[in-house]
Design a protein around this motif. Structure first.
Motif, PDB file in Angstrom:
ATOM      1  N   ILE A  92      -0.019  -3.502  -3.209  1.00 13.12           N
ATOM      2  CA  ILE A  92      -0.108  -2.447  -2.371  1.00 13.12           C
ATOM      3  C   ILE A  92      -1.583  -1.841  -2.699  1.00 13.12           C
ATOM      4  O   ILE A  92      -2.322  -1.374  -1.654  1.00 13.12           O
ATOM      5  N   ALA A  93      -2.073  -1.894  -3.695  1.00 11.54           N
ATOM      6  CA  ALA A  93      -3.269  -1.236  -4.050  1.00 11.54           C
ATOM      7  C   ALA A  93      -4.353  -2.045  -3.959  1.00 11.54           C
ATOM      8  O   ALA A  93      -5.423  -1.704  -3.517  1.00 11.54           O
ATOM      9  N   THR A  94      -4.239  -3.409  -3.968  1.00 13.64           N
ATOM     10  CA  THR A  94      -5.397  -4.305  -3.675  1.00 13.64           C
ATOM     11  C   THR A  94      -5.648  -4.703  -2.096  1.00 13.64           C
ATOM     12  O   THR A  94      -6.431  -5.019  -1.589  1.00 13.64           O
ATOM     13  N   ARG A  95      -4.501  -5.292  -1.622  1.00 16.91           N
ATOM     14  CA  ARG A  95      -4.502  -5.594  -0.251  1.00 16.91           C
ATOM     15  C   ARG A  95      -3.297  -4.975   0.812  1.00 16.91           C
ATOM     16  O   ARG A  95      -2.929  -5.729   1.751  1.00 16.91           O
ATOM     17  N   HIS A  96      -2.924  -3.971   0.232  1.00 18.36           N
ATOM     18  CA  HIS A  96      -1.913  -3.139   1.094  1.00 18.36           C
ATOM     19  C   HIS A  96      -0.738  -3.990   1.522  1.00 18.36           C
ATOM     20  O   HIS A  96      -0.374  -3.948   2.614  1.00 18.36           O
ATOM     21  N   ALA A  97      -0.137  -4.606   0.550  1.00 17.44           N
ATOM     22  CA  ALA A  97       1.016  -5.494   0.940  1.00 17.44           C
ATOM     23  C   ALA A  97       2.220  -5.157   0.024  1.00 17.44           C
ATOM     24  O   ALA A  97       1.834  -4.852  -1.118  1.00 17.44           O
ATOM     25  N   ASP A  98       3.531  -5.144   0.438  1.00 16.12           N
ATOM     26  CA  ASP A  98       4.588  -4.671  -0.189  1.00 16.12           C
ATOM     27  C   ASP A  98       4.985  -6.002  -0.961  1.00 16.12           C
ATOM     28  O   ASP A  98       5.971  -6.781  -0.861  1.00 16.12           O
ATOM     29  N   ALA A  99       4.351  -6.144  -2.164  1.00 15.74           N
ATOM     30  CA  ALA A  99       4.329  -7.382  -2.995  1.00 15.74           C
ATOM     31  C   ALA A  99       3.816  -6.911  -4.331  1.00 15.74           C
ATOM     32  O   ALA A  99       2.910  -6.335  -4.397  1.00 15.74           O
ATOM     33  N   VAL A 100       4.099  -8.076  -5.339  1.00 19.85           N
ATOM     34  CA  VAL A 100       3.602  -8.148  -6.604  1.00 19.85           C
ATOM     35  C   VAL A 100       2.876  -9.386  -6.665  1.00 19.85           C
ATOM     36  O   VAL A 100       3.396 -10.596  -6.537  1.00 19.85           O
ATOM     37  N   ASP A 101       1.525  -9.307  -6.712  1.00 17.73           N
ATOM     38  CA  ASP A 101       0.652 -10.728  -6.992  1.00 17.73           C
ATOM     39  C   ASP A 101       0.598 -11.151  -8.643  1.00 17.73           C
ATOM     40  O   ASP A 101       0.064 -10.301  -9.085  1.00 17.73           O
ATOM     41  N   VAL A 102       1.072 -12.373  -8.547  1.00 15.02           N
ATOM     42  CA  VAL A 102       0.816 -12.838 -10.144  1.00 15.02           C
ATOM     43  C   VAL A 102      -0.170 -13.828  -9.888  1.00 15.02           C
ATOM     44  O   VAL A 102      -0.272 -14.628  -9.253  1.00 15.02           O
ATOM     45  N   ARG A 103      -1.255 -13.295 -10.784  1.00 12.70           N
ATOM     46  CA  ARG A 103      -2.606 -14.157 -11.072  1.00 12.70           C
ATOM     47  C   ARG A 103      -2.318 -15.276 -12.067  1.00 12.70           C
ATOM     48  O   ARG A 103      -2.130 -14.891 -12.861  1.00 12.70           O
TER      49      ARG A 103
END
Length: 141
Positions: free
Chosen positions: A27-38
């Protein structure tokens, strides 16, 4: 398990070195309701997006939560699976469904039971780092 692993690309036969780098609330980086695992895959960024509703569904179904460590393992397990199935290497982000998150979570837990533990995160420079609270003047009582 899946914080640092190798997998062979189905189409090219290339050995891919996959290393977990971070979990980021999207939500902080791309305004998505997700957790991004890099992950870095042969030093190229690859993101696996886990929908936040998977945390809610897991809690509802089992009463247990998905931890940061589990999220990294789920993302890595999924990444390994899509590479073995013939993923599109030109994409930088893959989005999992809630059901996929829960399926890969179960697979990770089965593997962890066999190895008797999940790795501790974060892994930096090949070793586990101390993450305990360090008091600062503003936080001391």
């Amino acid at each position: 398990m899946y914080e640092d692993f190798h997998v062979t690309d189905r189409w090219t036969g290339e050995d891919l070195h996959c290393r977990w780098k971070a979990n980021i609330v999207a939500i902080a980086t791309r305004h998505a309701d997700a957790v991004d695992v890099r992950f870095d895959v042969n030093n190229k960024p690859m993101w696996i997006a886990l929908p936040c509703t998977a945390w809610v569904e897991q809690k509802k179904r089992t009463g247990k939560v998905i931890t940061d460590q589990l999220a990294a393992q789920i993302g890595g397990h999924y990444l390994k699976a899509i590479v073995e199935e013939g993923y599109d290497a030109s994409r930088e982000i893959y989005t999992m469904s809630v059901e996929e998150v829960l399926e890969h979570l179960e697979a990770v837990l089965v593997e962890a039971r066999e190895t008797h533990s999940l790795p501790v995160l974060p892994i930096l420079n090949g070793s586990t780092q101390e993450t305990s609270f360090v008091p600062t003047p503003s936080r001391q009582s």
